[in-house]
Design a protein around this motif. Structure first.
Motif, PDB file in Angstrom:
ATOM      1  N   CYS A  44      38.321   7.285  72.731  1.00  0.00           N
ATOM      2  CA  CYS A  44      37.207   7.896  73.151  1.00  0.00           C
ATOM      3  C   CYS A  44      36.542   7.536  74.410  1.00  0.00           C
ATOM      4  O   CYS A  44      37.166   6.155  75.040  1.00  0.00           O
ATOM      5  N   THR A  46      33.741   5.961  74.850  1.00  0.00           N
ATOM      6  CA  THR A  46      33.214   4.564  74.774  1.00  0.00           C
ATOM      7  C   THR A  46      34.015   3.702  75.459  1.00  0.00           C
ATOM      8  O   THR A  46      33.669   2.734  75.829  1.00  0.00           O
ATOM      9  N   HIS A  66      37.681   2.643  67.813  1.00  0.00           N
ATOM     10  CA  HIS A  66      36.963   2.768  66.670  1.00  0.00           C
ATOM     11  C   HIS A  66      37.145   4.085  66.058  1.00  0.00           C
ATOM     12  O   HIS A  66      36.023   4.640  65.344  1.00  0.00           O
ATOM     13  N   GLU A  67      38.223   4.747  66.034  1.00  0.00           N
ATOM     14  CA  GLU A  67      38.277   5.895  65.121  1.00  0.00           C
ATOM     15  C   GLU A  67      39.737   5.838  64.658  1.00  0.00           C
ATOM     16  O   GLU A  67      40.739   6.229  64.948  1.00  0.00           O
ATOM     17  N   CYS A 153      34.289   9.746  64.985  1.00  0.00           N
ATOM     18  CA  CYS A 153      33.235   9.307  65.967  1.00  0.00           C
ATOM     19  C   CYS A 153      32.417  10.462  66.233  1.00  0.00           C
ATOM     20  O   CYS A 153      31.243  10.738  65.956  1.00  0.00           O
TER      21      CYS A 153
HETATM   22 ZN   LIG Z   1      33.681   7.014  70.011  1.00  0.00          ZN
END
Ligand SMILES: [Zn+2]
Ligand SMILES: [Zn+2]
Length: 342
Positions: A44, A46, A66-67, A153
């Motif tokens: 991502c 991020t 975070h995915e 996400c």
């Molecule tokens: Zn993300």
């Protein structure tokens, strides 16, 4: 376990390999946590913000990601929602206090003790990770692990922005900016509000044509006046011009939702064009979207399975995480990127 870890903040431009493969002790789940054997983790934007220090992790080394999709490998003593072998996903929210007014009203995304997966706690660029069981979600069967990862996400945050847009079926919705996350919002809105008409503001003619192909009733450029007033607008751009220009198209009491983690300063001067009578008067509102709550992720996964929304993904082995991030940064190929962890 093997993990790709971030040891310090650096600019991607100066350091092409910010993550290093490391051997770390396997994490041990607390009583309320599950241990996940990770199979796939989405890549991502991020992560670029974490690496370059715009969303800095509070400590190093840290495992990003975070995915996350995988299977429960071990359940803590008091875990009741999952059993060993269950397929689960984890998104940006890793935990929150559970006791404040925000947490008690399904708005734990703004809890003061919000902790982010892959920033405040180790994430999914690794063979294993732990998470409190309340912050893991069953994955609907229609999705492969790789298809499910990106949904955790952008899709879930898009869903939150649509919820916050406060739209009723039949009311007009505007989308300003038409990249990957706006495509997702358009598909969700078409499914949830079948009598609503969707108006798209995009910079390029190609994006405008694509919006109409996907079912927008009208598409124009950022500064255009829409042919009808809009009840809600969702902005997915990093700029200010779409905010100012969007506000003039809102109905009385309409709401503009900013679905962006941060706005760039490049065109901040544009805010000086803000004209109170035409842009804000008559109870128009601006609202931002922060993080994501559990309800957003679990409801969005069900919705995505129903529609269905199946992202196109490009798979990289874990050891090539730096290459995947670099391609994301250089915007080489469109579509989601995921890491596969054997
Ligand atoms: Zn993300
Ligand atoms: Zn809280």
């Amino acid at each position: 376990m093997k993990a790709m870890v971030l040891g310090k903040i650096s600019r991607f431009h100066d350091n092409k390999r910010p993550l290093e493969m490391a051997d770390m002790p396997d994490p041990v789940p607390k009583d309320t946590e599950i241990l996940i054997k990770v199979s796939t983790c989405g890549v991502c934007h991020t992560e670029l913000d974490e690496i370059e220090g715009r969303t800095p992790p509070p400590h190093f080394p840290i495992v990003l990601g975070h995915e996350v999709v995988g299977r429960v490998a071990e359940a803590g003593k008091t875990v009741t929602r999952f059993q060993v072998g269950d397929r689960v996903g984890v998104g940006w929210i890793h935990s929150a206090c559970g006791q404040c007014n925000y947490c008690l009203s399904d708005n734990e995304n703004v809890c003061e003790q919000f902790r982010a997966t892959g920033r405040d706690a180790n994430g999914g660029y690794a063979e294993y990770m732990t998470v409190p069981e309340d912050f893991a979600y069953p994955i609907p069967e229609v999705f492969s692990d790789a298809e499910a990862a990106p949904l955790l996400c952008a899709g879930a945050i898009g869903y939150r922005s649509l919820r916050l847009a406060n739209l009723q079926d039949g009311q007009n919705l505007g989308l300003t900016g038409f990249g990957a996350s706006a495509h997702l919002v358009l598909k969700m809105a078409q499914h949830l509000y079948q009598n609503s008409r969707i108006f798209v503001f995009a910079r390029s003619e190609k994006e405008q044509a694509f919006a109409k192909e996907l079912g927008a009733v009208w598409a124009g450029s950022t500064e255009d006046a829409s042919p009808e007033k809009l009840h809600s607008i969702i902005d997915t751009t990093p700029a200010w011009k779409p905010i100012v220009e969007g506000l003039k198209n809102l109905e009385c009491g309409g709401r503009l939702v900013i679905n962006a983690i941060r706005k760039e300063d490049g065109d901040k001067d544009y805010l000086l064009k803000l004209d109170y009578p035409s842009h804000l008067w008559l109870e128009k509102e601006i609202k931002s979207v922060a993080n994501v709550a559990r309800k957003d992720i679990s409801e969005f996964l069900q919705l995505a399975a129903e529609i269905p929304i199946k992202p196109h993904v490009q798979v990289f082995p874990l050891k090539d995480a730096n290459r995947a991030l670099r391609e994301l940064k250089e915007r080489k190929i469109r579509g989601g990127k995921v890491l596969s962890i054997p």
